[in-house]
Design a protein around this motif. Sequence first.
Motif, short mmCIF file in Angstrom:
data_model
loop_
_atom_site.label_atom_id
_atom_site.label_comp_id
_atom_site.label_asym_id
_atom_site.label_seq_id
_atom_site.Cartn_x
_atom_site.Cartn_y
_atom_site.Cartn_z
N THR A 171 -26.95 24.11 42.87
CA THR A 171 -26.01 23.21 43.83
C THR A 171 -24.42 24.30 43.32
N ALA A 172 -23.92 25.25 42.58
CA ALA A 172 -23.39 26.32 42.50
C ALA A 172 -22.94 27.11 43.58
N ALA A 173 -24.24 26.83 44.20
CA ALA A 173 -24.75 28.70 45.09
C ALA A 173 -24.90 27.64 46.84
N GLY A 174 -24.24 26.74 46.36
CA GLY A 174 -23.70 25.98 47.77
C GLY A 174 -25.23 25.15 48.21
N VAL A 175 -25.86 24.92 47.80
CA VAL A 175 -27.71 23.92 47.89
C VAL A 175 -27.04 22.28 47.78
N ASP A 176 -27.27 21.69 48.77
CA ASP A 176 -26.96 20.29 48.90
C ASP A 176 -27.72 19.32 48.30
N GLU A 211 -33.22 27.52 53.01
CA GLU A 211 -33.66 28.95 53.28
C GLU A 211 -33.73 28.25 54.78
N ARG A 212 -34.71 27.47 54.69
CA ARG A 212 -34.87 27.49 56.64
C ARG A 212 -34.17 26.53 56.77
N ARG A 213 -33.13 25.28 56.15
CA ARG A 213 -32.35 24.85 57.21
C ARG A 213 -31.67 25.90 57.41
N VAL A 214 -30.77 26.57 56.83
CA VAL A 214 -29.45 27.43 56.68
C VAL A 214 -29.81 28.56 58.10
N ALA A 215 -31.88 28.89 58.13
CA ALA A 215 -31.95 29.55 59.13
C ALA A 215 -32.25 29.01 60.76
N ALA A 216 -32.21 27.67 60.32
CA ALA A 216 -32.44 27.28 61.64
C ALA A 216 -31.06 26.92 62.77
#
Length: 288
Positions: A171-176, A211-216
């Motif tokens: 979560t600190a790295a930005g993962v929701d 990472e899949r969500r961000v890449a998309a």
Amino acid sequence: MNGLPYYKAYPRDFIEGTIGMPFELKAAYRLILDLIYMQGGNLPDDERYISGLLGCTIRKWKSLRYDLIACGKIKVSGEFLTNERAISELETLRKLSEKQSENRSRPNKNRELQSPPFDHTEPDTDNTLSSVYSAPPQSDFDALQSKLVDAAGGKIQPHAALVVGPIVELTAAGVDLEVDILPVIRSRAAKMARPAGSWAYFIPAIREAYERRVAAGRALPPPPKIGQSDDDWARRLRFARKRSGWSHDEWGPAPGEDGCLVPTHLLQPGDGGGWQELKAEPKRSLVA
């Protein structure tokens, strides 16, 4: 000072400091450090309590205890076991917490600070935590732990549920938490035959989903408009089982898929298997 459910560890220091120690002693030392931090620096020197948490006999713990004391890794302080570095780190956090309390009434001048990326590593140093870590309030950890345990649906060892550090790092790295973490834990837990030994078990799948969500290029979705109570999901599941279908557009990923939002305790074996895509959620058909 109260104990910590999460603390900053220094992997390289631990590895270098335990060179030459047998694996069993290293493992015991790692767990004892966790217990010392959780107990605020002073772990009750209760052989029955500690051996129970370590999963070994009292006789075995006595042997490990003797070796750890002989190596200088832990020391006896009255009725407690402690570790010098743990005492130093906890004192630093205590002072930092007091300093933050003093600064709360002042304007915040550090608005541009950013969280560390996934590959952030600790410096090879004995510096204290004051420059790299600020302990979140205990209430935040309690709320996080509650959500994680609920998502796992009993598929996490009780002692492991307390150590939420791996999730805090995400979560600190930005993962929701709501979008990337909890859905994956629900999905994975539904497929597991035995409880996970740590929240770290779920990390690879969570990172992959994130990472899949961000890449998309998908932004965080708006809050769901559908009901999220157990009754809402039970009603949808009854309808889905009758139709052997699932509406991804209306309800998100189906049971058995990563990101499924259905509470684990409502799922039955076979849910999601062979289900077809439904066009929408017919309201009249959802009557129990």
